[in-house]
Design an enzyme around this catalytic site. Structure first.
Site, PDB file in Angstrom:
ATOM      1  N   LYS A  17       0.824  -1.222   0.000  1.00  0.00           N
ATOM      2  CA  LYS A  17       0.000   0.000   0.000  1.00  0.00           C
ATOM      3  C   LYS A  17       0.856   1.270   0.000  1.00  0.00           C
ATOM      4  O   LYS A  17       0.591   2.194  -0.753  1.00  0.00           O
ATOM      5  CB  LYS A  17      -0.932   0.046   1.226  1.00  0.00           C
ATOM      6  CG  LYS A  17      -1.948  -1.064   1.288  1.00  0.00           C
ATOM      7  CD  LYS A  17      -2.962  -0.818   2.400  1.00  0.00           C
ATOM      8  CE  LYS A  17      -2.372  -0.834   3.792  1.00  0.00           C
ATOM      9  NZ  LYS A  17      -1.846  -2.137   4.231  1.00  0.00           N
ATOM     10  N   ARG A  93      -9.828   1.472   9.124  1.00  0.00           N
ATOM     11  CA  ARG A  93      -9.459   0.091   9.439  1.00  0.00           C
ATOM     12  C   ARG A  93     -10.574  -0.627  10.178  1.00  0.00           C
ATOM     13  O   ARG A  93     -10.414  -1.807  10.499  1.00  0.00           O
ATOM     14  CB  ARG A  93      -8.219   0.099  10.341  1.00  0.00           C
ATOM     15  CG  ARG A  93      -6.913  -0.125   9.595  1.00  0.00           C
ATOM     16  CD  ARG A  93      -5.819   0.125  10.595  1.00  0.00           C
ATOM     17  NE  ARG A  93      -4.629  -0.621  10.404  1.00  0.00           N
ATOM     18  CZ  ARG A  93      -3.509  -0.121   9.882  1.00  0.00           C
ATOM     19  NH1 ARG A  93      -3.472   1.086   9.393  1.00  0.00           N
ATOM     20  NH2 ARG A  93      -2.428  -0.838   9.836  1.00  0.00           N
ATOM     21  N   ARG A 131      11.004  -6.467   4.973  1.00  0.00           N
ATOM     22  CA  ARG A 131      10.741  -5.023   4.787  1.00  0.00           C
ATOM     23  C   ARG A 131      11.681  -4.149   5.623  1.00  0.00           C
ATOM     24  O   ARG A 131      11.971  -4.438   6.779  1.00  0.00           O
ATOM     25  CB  ARG A 131       9.296  -4.715   5.187  1.00  0.00           C
ATOM     26  CG  ARG A 131       8.984  -3.233   5.164  1.00  0.00           C
ATOM     27  CD  ARG A 131       7.523  -2.975   5.081  1.00  0.00           C
ATOM     28  NE  ARG A 131       6.817  -3.189   6.329  1.00  0.00           N
ATOM     29  CZ  ARG A 131       5.510  -2.957   6.469  1.00  0.00           C
ATOM     30  NH1 ARG A 131       4.796  -2.545   5.446  1.00  0.00           N
ATOM     31  NH2 ARG A 131       4.922  -3.161   7.630  1.00  0.00           N
ATOM     32  N   ARG A 163      11.003  -2.031  10.872  1.00  0.00           N
ATOM     33  CA  ARG A 163      10.000  -1.400  11.729  1.00  0.00           C
ATOM     34  C   ARG A 163       9.868  -2.140  13.053  1.00  0.00           C
ATOM     35  O   ARG A 163       9.966  -3.358  13.098  1.00  0.00           O
ATOM     36  CB  ARG A 163       8.636  -1.412  11.020  1.00  0.00           C
ATOM     37  CG  ARG A 163       8.386  -0.161  10.239  1.00  0.00           C
ATOM     38  CD  ARG A 163       7.153  -0.244   9.401  1.00  0.00           C
ATOM     39  NE  ARG A 163       5.932  -0.604  10.124  1.00  0.00           N
ATOM     40  CZ  ARG A 163       4.716  -0.443   9.624  1.00  0.00           C
ATOM     41  NH1 ARG A 163       4.555   0.088   8.430  1.00  0.00           N
ATOM     42  NH2 ARG A 163       3.652  -0.798  10.305  1.00  0.00           N
ATOM     43  N   ARG A 174      -1.242  -8.179  13.870  1.00  0.00           N
ATOM     44  CA  ARG A 174      -1.775  -7.208  12.907  1.00  0.00           C
ATOM     45  C   ARG A 174      -2.568  -7.909  11.807  1.00  0.00           C
ATOM     46  O   ARG A 174      -3.613  -7.428  11.376  1.00  0.00           O
ATOM     47  CB  ARG A 174      -0.623  -6.381  12.307  1.00  0.00           C
ATOM     48  CG  ARG A 174      -0.134  -5.306  13.282  1.00  0.00           C
ATOM     49  CD  ARG A 174       1.326  -4.998  13.087  1.00  0.00           C
ATOM     50  NE  ARG A 174       1.609  -4.375  11.820  1.00  0.00           N
ATOM     51  CZ  ARG A 174       2.724  -4.568  11.117  1.00  0.00           C
ATOM     52  NH1 ARG A 174       3.665  -5.386  11.559  1.00  0.00           N
ATOM     53  NH2 ARG A 174       2.909  -3.939   9.997  1.00  0.00           N
TER      54      ARG A 174
HETATM   55  P1  AMP Z   1       0.571   0.927   9.266  1.00  0.00           P
HETATM   56  O1  AMP Z   1       1.823   1.656   8.972  1.00  0.00           O
HETATM   57  O2  AMP Z   1      -0.592   1.372   8.432  1.00  0.00           O
HETATM   58  O3  AMP Z   1       0.738  -0.570   9.259  1.00  0.00           O
HETATM   59  O4  AMP Z   1       0.175   1.322  10.777  1.00  0.00           O
HETATM   60  C1  AMP Z   1       1.039   1.030  11.851  1.00  0.00           C
HETATM   61  C2  AMP Z   1       0.252   0.980  13.161  1.00  0.00           C
HETATM   62  O5  AMP Z   1      -0.375   2.261  13.392  1.00  0.00           O
HETATM   63  C3  AMP Z   1      -0.900  -0.016  13.193  1.00  0.00           C
HETATM   64  O6  AMP Z   1      -0.479  -1.334  13.497  1.00  0.00           O
HETATM   65  C4  AMP Z   1      -1.771   0.584  14.288  1.00  0.00           C
HETATM   66  O7  AMP Z   1      -1.225   0.359  15.572  1.00  0.00           O
HETATM   67  C5  AMP Z   1      -1.643   2.085  14.003  1.00  0.00           C
HETATM   68  N1  AMP Z   1      -2.681   2.560  13.059  1.00  0.00           N
HETATM   69  C6  AMP Z   1      -2.484   3.132  11.837  1.00  0.00           C
HETATM   70  N2  AMP Z   1      -3.652   3.454  11.266  1.00  0.00           N
HETATM   71  C7  AMP Z   1      -4.616   3.087  12.142  1.00  0.00           C
HETATM   72  C8  AMP Z   1      -6.037   3.138  12.127  1.00  0.00           C
HETATM   73  N3  AMP Z   1      -6.705   3.624  11.071  1.00  0.00           N
HETATM   74  N4  AMP Z   1      -6.706   2.664  13.211  1.00  0.00           N
HETATM   75  C9  AMP Z   1      -6.062   2.166  14.271  1.00  0.00           C
HETATM   76  N5  AMP Z   1      -4.726   2.069  14.351  1.00  0.00           N
HETATM   77  C10 AMP Z   1      -3.996   2.525  13.299  1.00  0.00           C
END
Ligand code: AMP
Length: 222
Positions: A17, A93, A131, A163, A174
């Site tokens: 993404k 989400r 990654r 990360r 996740r």
């Molecule tokens: P990502 O980089 O999109 O994988 O987001 C990393 C982390 O940020 C996720 O595992 C959540 O802990 C938090 N996060 C990001 N976007 C959201 C969202 N829309 N709702 C809840 N938690 C989020």
């Protein structure tokens, strides 16, 4: 420049993404709004939101809906951003977040399309293990395709690391949460006539080309 394209990108962690949203943002001249990048920047800057979010993020859990909805609402409240279009990556989400987003974009005419970038679980597991990301600009790399200088970002020179939430336990958490909370959005948006499913396998260029076909078809005048 295509004006007013309002896109949401769904897809499992590791589906690509971030990479694809960056490409589309450049192509259509719209901002790439990644809630994950915003939260990581908040953690790094030591803001209140960052302090609240860090534990959830490290464990691979979702930040509570109310907090996330406020963060995105504030971001899209800027008429310059919302009016000119955007691509949302990592939000919504949950169905609650999707409902809140529908309210936020209703005055703009709703969303243009929601893309589900489809990559099967075994492939995302492989991608997540390899990654690497830039701590400053969020650019994505992998151990197979590192930056020219393996520790520094090609784009901004920032440090390139794994990360904190790309550990086996957090990855599993996740992905489980994605199936439970986010995957239902695919049917939710299909019901509203907004969904496009795009195959996320292949090279980044191949996937971008598929995405462009879909977005162009949604934005061409009848
Ligand atoms: P990502 O980089 O999109 O994988 O987001 C990393 C982390 O940020 C996720 O595992 C959540 O802990 C938090 N996060 C990001 N976007 C959201 C969202 N829309 N709702 C809840 N938690 C989020």
């Amino acid at each position: 420049m295509a004006d007013g394209i309002r896109l949401v990108m769904l897809g499992r962690q590791g589906a690509g993404k971030g990479t694809q949203c960056a490409q589309l943002a450049r192509r259509y001249g719209i901002p790439h709004i990644s809630t994950g990048d915003m939260l990581r920047a908040a953690v790094k800057a030591g803001t209140d939101i960052g302090a609240r979010a860090k534990g959830y993020m490290d464990r691979g859990e979702l930040i509570p809906d109310d907090v996330m909805i406020d963060v995105v609402d504030e971001q899209l409240d800027d008429p310059g951003v919302a009016g000119g279009g955007f691509i949302l990556d990592g939000f919504p989400r949950t169905v609650r977040q999707a409902e809140a987003l529908a309210g936020i974009v209703a005055p703009l005419g709703g969303l243009t399309a929601v893309v589900d970038l489809d990559v099967p679980v075994p492939v995302v597991l492989e991608r997540l293990a390899s990654r690497r990301v830039c701590v400053d600009c969020g650019a994505n790399y992998s151990t197979d395709a590192p930056p020219a200088d393996p520790w520094n970002c090609d784009a901004c020179g920032g440090r390139v690391v794994q990360r904190a939430d790309d550990t086996p336990e957090a990855i599993q958490r996740r992905l489980d949460l994605y199936e439970a909370e986010t995957a239902p959005l695919v049917a939710w948006y299909a019901d509203k006539g907004l969904l496009e499913i795009v195959d996320g396998l292949g090279t980044a260029e191949e996937v971008t080309a598929r995405l462009v076909v879909v977005v162009d078809a949604r934005t061409e005048s009848p």
